[in-house]
Write a protein that holds these residues in place. Structure first.
Motif, short mmCIF file in Angstrom:
data_model
loop_
_atom_site.label_atom_id
_atom_site.label_comp_id
_atom_site.label_asym_id
_atom_site.label_seq_id
_atom_site.Cartn_x
_atom_site.Cartn_y
_atom_site.Cartn_z
N LEU A 193 0.83 -1.21 0.00
CA LEU A 193 0.00 0.00 0.00
C LEU A 193 0.87 1.27 0.00
CD1 LEU A 193 -2.79 1.36 0.22
CD2 LEU A 193 -2.63 1.10 2.70
N THR A 194 1.96 1.25 0.78
CA THR A 194 2.79 2.46 0.86
C THR A 194 3.43 2.79 -0.49
OG1 THR A 194 4.50 1.07 1.81
CG2 THR A 194 3.34 2.54 3.32
N THR A 195 3.69 1.77 -1.32
CA THR A 195 4.23 2.03 -2.65
C THR A 195 3.21 2.82 -3.47
OG1 THR A 195 5.37 -0.10 -2.54
CG2 THR A 195 5.23 0.93 -4.71
N LEU A 196 1.95 2.39 -3.39
CA LEU A 196 0.91 3.12 -4.12
C LEU A 196 0.78 4.54 -3.61
CD1 LEU A 196 -2.41 2.17 -5.56
CD2 LEU A 196 -2.46 3.92 -3.78
N MET A 197 0.76 4.69 -2.29
CA MET A 197 0.59 6.03 -1.70
C MET A 197 1.73 6.95 -2.13
SD MET A 197 -2.26 5.52 0.00
CE MET A 197 -2.61 6.87 1.08
N ALA A 198 2.94 6.38 -2.24
CA ALA A 198 4.12 7.19 -2.57
C ALA A 198 4.17 7.54 -4.06
CB ALA A 198 5.39 6.45 -2.16
N GLU A 199 3.71 6.63 -4.91
CA GLU A 199 3.87 6.84 -6.36
C GLU A 199 2.72 7.63 -6.99
OE1 GLU A 199 4.74 3.40 -8.73
OE2 GLU A 199 6.35 2.74 -7.40
N ALA A 200 1.54 7.55 -6.39
CA ALA A 200 0.36 8.15 -7.04
C ALA A 200 0.29 9.66 -6.79
CB ALA A 200 -0.92 7.49 -6.52
N ASP A 201 -0.17 10.38 -7.80
CA ASP A 201 -0.48 11.81 -7.62
C ASP A 201 -1.89 11.95 -7.06
OD1 ASP A 201 1.94 13.03 -8.81
OD2 ASP A 201 1.27 11.90 -10.57
N PHE A 202 -2.77 11.01 -7.46
CA PHE A 202 -4.15 10.99 -6.96
C PHE A 202 -4.42 9.59 -6.42
CE2 PHE A 202 -3.97 14.30 -10.08
CZ PHE A 202 -4.70 15.33 -9.50
N GLY A 210 -15.70 -2.05 6.90
CA GLY A 210 -15.77 -3.21 7.77
C GLY A 210 -14.46 -3.45 8.50
N ALA A 211 -14.47 -4.50 9.34
CA ALA A 211 -13.33 -4.74 10.24
C ALA A 211 -12.02 -4.93 9.48
CB ALA A 211 -13.62 -5.97 11.10
N GLN A 212 -12.08 -5.59 8.32
CA GLN A 212 -10.82 -5.90 7.61
C GLN A 212 -10.13 -4.69 7.02
OE1 GLN A 212 -11.25 -8.95 4.69
NE2 GLN A 212 -11.11 -10.56 6.24
N THR A 213 -10.89 -3.62 6.78
CA THR A 213 -10.28 -2.44 6.13
C THR A 213 -10.29 -1.20 7.02
OG1 THR A 213 -12.41 -1.95 5.12
CG2 THR A 213 -10.82 -3.18 3.76
N THR A 214 -10.74 -1.34 8.27
CA THR A 214 -10.75 -0.18 9.17
C THR A 214 -9.33 0.35 9.36
OG1 THR A 214 -12.76 -0.88 10.29
CG2 THR A 214 -11.33 0.62 11.51
N HIS A 215 -9.16 1.66 9.06
CA HIS A 215 -7.85 2.34 9.16
C HIS A 215 -6.79 1.67 8.28
CE1 HIS A 215 -8.67 4.91 12.97
NE2 HIS A 215 -9.65 4.96 12.09
N LEU A 216 -7.23 1.07 7.17
CA LEU A 216 -6.27 0.59 6.17
C LEU A 216 -5.37 1.76 5.77
CD1 LEU A 216 -5.44 -1.67 4.07
CD2 LEU A 216 -7.10 -0.63 2.53
N ILE A 217 -6.01 2.93 5.58
CA ILE A 217 -5.24 4.15 5.32
C ILE A 217 -4.95 4.80 6.66
CG2 ILE A 217 -5.18 6.35 4.06
CD1 ILE A 217 -5.56 3.96 2.18
N ASP A 218 -3.79 4.46 7.21
CA ASP A 218 -3.43 4.98 8.53
C ASP A 218 -2.43 6.13 8.39
OD1 ASP A 218 -1.14 3.68 7.78
OD2 ASP A 218 -1.25 2.11 9.31
N ALA A 223 1.49 9.39 5.38
CA ALA A 223 2.83 10.00 5.41
C ALA A 223 3.64 9.63 4.18
CB ALA A 223 3.57 9.59 6.67
N ALA A 224 3.28 8.51 3.55
CA ALA A 224 4.02 8.08 2.35
C ALA A 224 3.64 8.90 1.12
CB ALA A 224 3.76 6.60 2.09
N MET A 225 2.53 9.64 1.20
CA MET A 225 2.09 10.40 0.01
C MET A 225 3.01 11.57 -0.30
SD MET A 225 -2.08 10.59 0.24
CE MET A 225 -2.27 11.46 -1.31
N LYS A 226 3.02 11.97 -1.58
CA LYS A 226 3.77 13.16 -1.98
C LYS A 226 3.12 14.40 -1.35
CE LYS A 226 4.32 11.24 -6.63
NZ LYS A 226 4.20 11.44 -8.06
N PRO A 227 3.90 15.45 -1.10
CA PRO A 227 3.29 16.69 -0.59
C PRO A 227 2.33 17.31 -1.60
CG PRO A 227 5.70 16.89 -0.77
CD PRO A 227 5.37 15.50 -1.17
N THR A 228 2.47 16.94 -2.87
CA THR A 228 1.56 17.42 -3.92
C THR A 228 0.38 16.47 -4.12
OG1 THR A 228 3.00 16.28 -5.47
CG2 THR A 228 3.30 18.68 -5.25
#
Ligand code: NAP
Ligand code: GLV
Length: 317
Positions: A193-202, A210-218, A223-228
């Motif tokens: 997931l962090t690779t996607l967050m770091a590479e994507a602009d959007f 549900g329980a399996q995905t709660t706070h998947l985006i933590d 923090a891995a996302m680009k500032p843009t």
């Protein structure tokens, strides 16, 4: 006649059909856990929706053999229904996939464009009477065409968002998903997931809640996302650590967010509402007249199939 509870008003033609076939009670407000338990006890079938608390506790309170045998949910997401508890109590659950895919993907794109181009902020400026006119450097947003689109949850809606990005905006598409998907377009799956967050602009989130995905985006994922980077959630509020998202937006650690869903709907935190770098919609994903009628029809058709002794075609448990 079987007793059917419809927990919120639905499209008139579908309601009329339901009334012809069932002894219908129409409710107006979300069912609390206690009201859900009572409904399981009192009705043969229920047409519930988001916000109705069909939790494990509600099923437990309704007893081992509740009168209700069928929940024809209005909505594709059913994280407000404990489907395992439902099954254990002999209650079938169905949902409304496909008919809302395009409408929801369109809202995803509404949020991508509105956030990137600061449409909410601009609209507020014009309405305020404070707009000073065109300026070469005023209200600059970020370009969308050709940027990297990252989809978290490459299912029906994720693929529809990706198709719009690839064919309409020439975007390279990457995705994070449990299983490999063939979306009919060139799209690269990433393992982390962090690779996607770091590479994507959007980043667009389209996994179920549900329980399996709660706070998947933590906090770490954000923090891995680009500032843009721009973050869009059209899935469920609980998938994102809302406090961490607000912190990232407030600190300018990411450029913006477009949100259709929230952790405690209809509550939207004051800190979030105060931020200018986000566009906030009131859970509009499937909210077109045509789509909401199709969803109601599909929910009723599932209940009809059950009442006729068949299998609900969109059964999920
Ligand atoms: P879907 O076709 O089932 O797609 C969900 C995708 O998420 C699947 O590809 C699934 O992968 C993937 N996934 C599930 N759990 C995952 C995990 N833990 N990690 C990574 N990937 C995971 O569902 P859909 O029809 O696209 O709908 C998605 C969700 O959107 C709904 O459940 C609902 O909550 C939300 N929604 C919101 C609105 C709105 O108004 N904003 C409207 C409609 C739907 P696998 O296939 O490998 O399991
Ligand atoms: C709406 O959010 C749905 O899951 O259908």
């Amino acid at each position: 006649m079987k007793k059917l509870l419809i927990t919120r008003p639905i499209a008139e033609p579908v309601l009329a059909e339901a009334r012809a076939l069932f002894d219908v009670t129409l409710a107006e407000a979300p069912l609390t856990e206690a009201a859900a338990a009572q409904a399981l006890h009192d009705y043969d079938a229920i047409l519930p929706t988001l916000g109705d608390a069909f939790t494990a506790a509600a099923f437990a309170a309704a007893g081992a053999q509740p009168r209700c045998r069928m929940l024809g949910n209005f909505g594709v997401g059913y994280s407000h229904i404990d489907v395992v508890a439902a099954r254990a109590h002999g209650v079938a659950v169905s949902n409304t996939p496909d008919v809302l895919t395009d409408a929801t993907a369109d809202i995803g794109w509404t949020l991508i464009l509105a956030t990137a181009r600061r449409a909410g902020e601009g609209e507020r400026l014009v309405r305020s009477g404070q707009w000073g006119g065109f300026g070469p450097k005023s209200m600059l947003g970020t370009h969308v065409t050709g940027k990297v689109l990252g989809i978290v949850g490459m299912g029906r809606i994720g693929q529809a968002v990706a198709r719009r990005g690839h064919f309409g905006f020439g975007m390279p598409v990457i995705y994070y998903n449990r299983s490999p998907k063939s979306a009919g377009l060139p799209a690269r799956q990433v393992a982390e997931l962090t690779t996607l967050m770091a590479e994507a602009d959007f980043v667009v989130v389209t996994v179920p809640g549900g329980a399996q995905t709660t706070h998947l985006i933590d906090r770490a994922a954000l923090a891995a996302m680009k500032p843009t980077g721009i973050f869009v959630n059209i899935a469920r509020g609980e998938v994102v650590d809302e406090e961490a998202l607000i912190d990232a937006l407030a600190a300018g650690a990411i450029a913006g967010a477009g949100l259709d869903v929230y952790a405690q709907e209809p509550h939207v935190p004051e800190r979030l509402r105060a931020l200018d770098n986000c566009v906030l919609l009131p859970h509009l994903g499937s909210a077109t007249t045509e789509t909401r009628q199709a969803m109601a029809q599909m929910a009723l058709d599932n209940i009809k199939a059950w009442a006729d002794g068949g299998l609900p075609p969109q059964r999920v448990n």
